[in-house]
Design a protein around this motif. Sequence first.
Motif, short mmCIF file in Angstrom:
data_model
loop_
_atom_site.label_atom_id
_atom_site.label_comp_id
_atom_site.label_asym_id
_atom_site.label_seq_id
_atom_site.Cartn_x
_atom_site.Cartn_y
_atom_site.Cartn_z
N LEU A 56 0.82 -1.21 0.00
CA LEU A 56 0.00 0.00 0.00
C LEU A 56 0.86 1.26 0.00
CD1 LEU A 56 -2.83 -1.10 2.46
CD2 LEU A 56 -3.10 -0.56 0.03
N ASN A 57 1.96 1.23 0.72
CA ASN A 57 2.87 2.38 0.72
C ASN A 57 3.44 2.64 -0.67
OD1 ASN A 57 3.22 3.99 3.06
ND2 ASN A 57 4.11 2.23 4.13
N GLN A 58 3.76 1.57 -1.38
CA GLN A 58 4.25 1.73 -2.74
C GLN A 58 3.16 2.31 -3.64
OE1 GLN A 58 7.62 0.99 -3.84
NE2 GLN A 58 6.77 2.43 -5.33
N ARG A 62 0.71 4.16 -2.67
CA ARG A 62 0.54 5.55 -2.24
C ARG A 62 1.57 6.45 -2.91
NH1 ARG A 62 2.66 7.47 3.55
NH2 ARG A 62 2.17 9.68 3.41
N ASN A 63 2.83 6.06 -2.88
CA ASN A 63 3.87 6.87 -3.51
C ASN A 63 3.66 6.98 -5.02
OD1 ASN A 63 5.70 7.63 -1.33
ND2 ASN A 63 6.05 5.46 -1.09
N ASP A 64 3.24 5.89 -5.64
CA ASP A 64 2.97 5.92 -7.08
C ASP A 64 1.83 6.89 -7.41
OD1 ASP A 64 4.95 4.02 -7.39
OD2 ASP A 64 3.57 2.33 -7.66
N LEU A 65 0.81 6.92 -6.55
CA LEU A 65 -0.34 7.80 -6.79
C LEU A 65 0.02 9.26 -6.57
CD1 LEU A 65 -3.10 5.55 -5.20
CD2 LEU A 65 -3.08 6.37 -7.58
N ILE A 66 0.88 9.54 -5.59
CA ILE A 66 1.35 10.92 -5.40
C ILE A 66 2.05 11.39 -6.67
CG2 ILE A 66 3.02 12.36 -4.14
CD1 ILE A 66 2.41 10.62 -1.65
N GLU A 67 2.93 10.56 -7.21
CA GLU A 67 3.65 10.92 -8.44
C GLU A 67 2.69 11.04 -9.63
OE1 GLU A 67 6.85 8.16 -8.99
OE2 GLU A 67 7.89 8.82 -7.18
N LYS A 68 1.71 10.17 -9.68
CA LYS A 68 0.72 10.22 -10.77
C LYS A 68 -0.08 11.52 -10.71
CE LYS A 68 -3.03 7.47 -12.80
NZ LYS A 68 -3.87 6.24 -12.63
N LEU A 69 -0.45 11.95 -9.51
CA LEU A 69 -1.18 13.20 -9.37
C LEU A 69 -0.29 14.39 -9.76
CD1 LEU A 69 -3.73 14.69 -8.57
CD2 LEU A 69 -3.00 14.58 -6.17
N ASP A 70 0.96 14.35 -9.35
CA ASP A 70 1.90 15.41 -9.74
C ASP A 70 2.07 15.47 -11.26
OD1 ASP A 70 2.42 16.48 -7.23
OD2 ASP A 70 4.05 15.06 -6.83
N GLU A 71 2.13 14.31 -11.90
CA GLU A 71 2.25 14.27 -13.36
C GLU A 71 1.02 14.90 -14.03
OE1 GLU A 71 2.85 10.13 -14.08
OE2 GLU A 71 4.95 10.17 -13.41
N MET A 121 13.46 2.19 -2.49
CA MET A 121 14.38 1.08 -2.74
C MET A 121 13.98 -0.21 -2.04
SD MET A 121 17.91 3.30 -2.46
CE MET A 121 18.99 2.01 -3.05
N TYR A 122 13.25 -0.09 -0.93
CA TYR A 122 13.01 -1.30 -0.14
C TYR A 122 12.10 -2.31 -0.81
CZ TYR A 122 8.93 1.50 1.32
OH TYR A 122 7.81 2.28 1.33
N ASN A 123 11.25 -1.85 -1.73
CA ASN A 123 10.35 -2.77 -2.43
C ASN A 123 10.93 -3.31 -3.73
OD1 ASN A 123 8.20 -2.94 -0.66
ND2 ASN A 123 7.22 -1.09 -1.45
N ASP A 124 12.10 -2.83 -4.11
CA ASP A 124 12.70 -3.23 -5.37
C ASP A 124 13.73 -4.35 -5.12
OD1 ASP A 124 14.14 -3.48 -7.75
OD2 ASP A 124 13.96 -1.34 -8.21
#
Length: 200
Positions: free
Chosen positions: A77-79, A81-90, A187-190
Amino acid sequence: MTLNCLNLSKLEESFDQYLAFWHTDPPAYDVLDIGVNPIALELAWCNYRLWHEEDKARRTDVDDSVIATVKRTIDKLNQQRNDLIEKLDEAVLAKLTASVPSTDTEAINSETPGSIVDRISIMSLKIYHMDEDYRRRDIDEDHRRRSLHRLAVLKLQRNDLYKALDRLLADYGAGRKKMKLYKQFKMYNDPTLNPELYKN
């Protein structure tokens, strides 16, 4: 650029309505006809699920394997969340690029619009649950007064965030600030970047 053109107006009220709705276990998360930005809504939904998984992670009356499963869900979920923040910024940057003349300013903001929306979403969760706590029947008056005071502070903080978002978008629209996209590169999820994963 304004909050209206991105469907980010009345974000506080929208999140409050959806939080009340989500706590009824609806069949779908996005069926209220409020007109909020769909990426912002999905981000709020992600934070809603993350909040409740974090609550589960604090339990001491279950087996450790249950907590391990919860922790993995939190990571996913944290990943998201971060992806959605970036998507909104885009999406914000795309709107800016299409509608605002380029500017020579070097002034930037340390926090992106997506990050502010994320914080408003989390603050909305705190407000919902602090209000819930204030209304409990099993607390004394001192506890109730503390919760009521905290609720007022949280509402003020959220309103300040919302006004900051409005000002930031106005600055972008007027060319007073330049928007830059910031990638989090978690990095922790990769498995290719986390040594605990690639070493094994």
